[in-house]
Design an enzyme around this catalytic site. Structure first.
Site, PDB file in Angstrom:
ATOM      1  N   ARG A  86       0.845  -1.194   0.000  1.00 10.81           N
ATOM      2  CA  ARG A  86       0.000   0.000   0.000  1.00 10.81           C
ATOM      3  C   ARG A  86       0.881   1.244   0.000  1.00 10.81           C
ATOM      4  NH1 ARG A  86      -5.087  -2.026   2.444  1.00 10.81           N
ATOM      5  NH2 ARG A  86      -5.239  -3.992   1.304  1.00 10.81           N
TER       6      ARG A  86
ATOM      7  N   GLU B  23       0.086   4.082   0.716  1.00 12.80           N
ATOM      8  CA  GLU B  23      -0.573   5.116   1.522  1.00 12.80           C
ATOM      9  C   GLU B  23       0.496   5.963   2.199  1.00 12.80           C
ATOM     10  OE1 GLU B  23      -2.571   2.494   4.102  1.00 12.80           O
ATOM     11  OE2 GLU B  23      -4.248   2.148   2.729  1.00 12.80           O
TER      12      GLU B  23
END
Length: 449
Positions: free
Chosen positions: A223, A225
């Site tokens: 991820r 993020e």
RNA sequence: GCCCCCAUGGUGUAGCGGCCUAUCAUCCGGGCCUGUCGAGCCCGGGACACGGAUUCAAAUUCCGUUGGGGGCGCCA
């Protein structure tokens, strides 16, 4: 025998502390390990040798062999040696015995000073520790985290095998993501654009149309993020589960709670020594886990003074509060938050909505003391409905045709969930940072080692 | 991405603008010691992240850079 060594040994020739008892006393054995400390009293010296199962004592006496005494006492801490010697019962030794060496082979001398102390009285910061991870992991407590992790995975696998699941492996290099482009890591793939998989979501669903019926995968997920918290990393290990012929999200929750209970039970039975290093009482949770709807959560939070509307997702403070409330009011660590509103799960295009109230999905989270451990629910298996939900999300249907094919030619109703292995471990051992649960963690600023 | 905080020997820390060629512990090197187990005792070694600025004077104040920590958002 290798020409570089004088003492013969082999990977199965060494004796470990766990194998030494009264019956071993008086016998000659070989032990190997790292020198944790040398206590040289002048005429006698005690070498604290750390090996796989703990620390044992090698005692060398100057007047018996000045050569061995000098060899052993001149070594640096953390050097690796193999010792052949007699096991001698001795009540003054911490373990009740000590090794009187006949032969010592120095396999690797450690440089000084150490980048961080393995047996020092002073600690080191996580960043320093991670920079020197191989040495950091020599510490029994850090080491134990990964032994427990191994036992945890074993317990998880045991549950799924018992329930006739098939362990699968889906690609980690993919052309499209399941959860939007912002969190994908782009990579170059022979001249095409590709991504690291953020979830096996689409693949495990596709396999439901192939007749495997029940599948699980334990694999890395990526991820991108921009999260910088104690519970996020860019590369984590995801347990993914998918089950066909479910009647509703209830079936999925049943599976999740059984799995969690069995896994904890397995760890508590098979990692007792390691767990003893942590200040945790590992309680085996009772099933069924309590269920609380998302709407009820919002009400509880309002009661507690958190201003949320039913359309709001629970924020971090809200999640933690719910965890506290469940502990206070019900004395439980595990609970399902159910019926997530469609508005919140909007981008989860594959989530099935309730036929009696399309503003709700059957999606749930499994909370573990305020931490989101599991997320899942029943998927939408009806081709037309799925396509409509994808259109709502402005998705390019053509590039997802590889996925939709599975739904066009016979797809049973199905559902599943994802569980973060590191979060499970982190919470179980009450560790302050998820990075403690990863050998070589990857986060926004760490790519090495 | 936003907010707050931090940066002193290998490691972890103390440090009121002048008492700082910088504290303590650990560590490293040397010495003494035959029962240590947080071994003990003696001697020695080693540090103010980087670049600017303010000031008679900066580890200490200000600005920037780099690195780190915590929280939020997002999520497993």
């Amino acid at each position: 025998m290798g020409e570089w060594m004088s003492l013969e040994f082999g990977w199965r020739a060494l004796t470990h502390i766990s194998q030494i008892d009264e019956s071993t006393y008086g016998k000659t054995i070989k032990v190997g390990g790292w020198i944790e400390d040398i206590r040289n009293l002048g005429g006698i010296a005690f070498i604290q040798l750390r090996e796989r199962d703990g620390v044992l004592q090698v005692t060398t006496i100057k007047k018996e062999s000045e050569e061995l005494f000098k060899k052993l006492t001149s070594l640096s801490r953390e050097s690796v040696i193999v010792v052949e010697g007699k096991v001698q019962e001795n009540k003054e030794a911490k373990r009740g015995f000590e090794i009187l060496p006949d032969q010592v082979e120095v396999l690797s001398e450690a440089d000084t000073p150490l980048p961080l102390g393995v047996a020092d009285k002073v600690g080191a910061e996580l960043d320093t520790r991670l920079d020197n991870r191989p040495i950091d992991l020599r510490k029994p407590k850090e080491n134990a985290i990964f032994k427990i992790r191994s036992v945890l995975i074993e317990g998880i696998r045991e549950y799924f095998m018992k329930e006739k699941f098939v362990e699968i492996h889906t690609p980690k290099i993919v052309a499209a993501g399941a959860e939007g482009g912002a969190t994908l890591f782009p990579i170059q793939y022979f001249g095409s654009d590709a991504y690291l998989a953020q979830s096996p979501q689409l693949y495990k669903q596709m396999l439901m149309s192939s007749g495997f019926e029940r599948v699980f995968e334990i694999a890395p997920a990526y991820r991108a993020e921009k999260s910088d918290t104690t519970r996020h990393i860019a590369e984590f290990t995801s347990l993914d589960v998918e089950i066909a012929f479910v009647k509703s999200s209830e079936d999925v929750m049943d599976c999740a709670q059984e799995l969690v209970r069995d896994a904890i039970e397995h760890v508590s039975e098979n990692a007792k020594d390691e767990l003893g290093l942590f200040n945790v009482e590992l309680e085996i949770p009772e099933i069924p886990f309590k269920r609380i709807t998302h709407k009820e959560c919002v009400e509880v939070l309002k009661e507690k003074g958190e201003g949320l509307t039913p359309e709001d997702d629970l924020d971090t403070v809200g999640e933690k509060l719910i965890g506290e409330v469940m502990k206070e009011r019900h004395g439980i660590d595990f609970y399902f938050i159910t019926e997530f509103p469609t508005a919140i799960k909007g981008t989860t295009f594959y989530a099935m909505r309730k036929s009696e109230d399309p503003s709700l999905t059957g999606y749930f989270d499994l909370g573990y003391g305020g931490l989101e451990l599991v997320s899942g629910g029943q998927r939408e298996h009806r081709y037309d409905v799925l396509v409509n939900q994808m259109k709502e999300n402005n998705m390019d249907l053509e590039s997802f045709d590889f996925y939709l094919i599975a739904f066009r030619y016979g797809m049973p109703p199905h559902g599943g969930f994802g569980l973060g292995i590191e979060r499970f471990l982190q919470k179980m051992l009450n560790l302050s940072n998820i990075r403690e649960c990863v050998l070589f963690p990857r986060d926004r600023s760490r790519l090495v080692p």
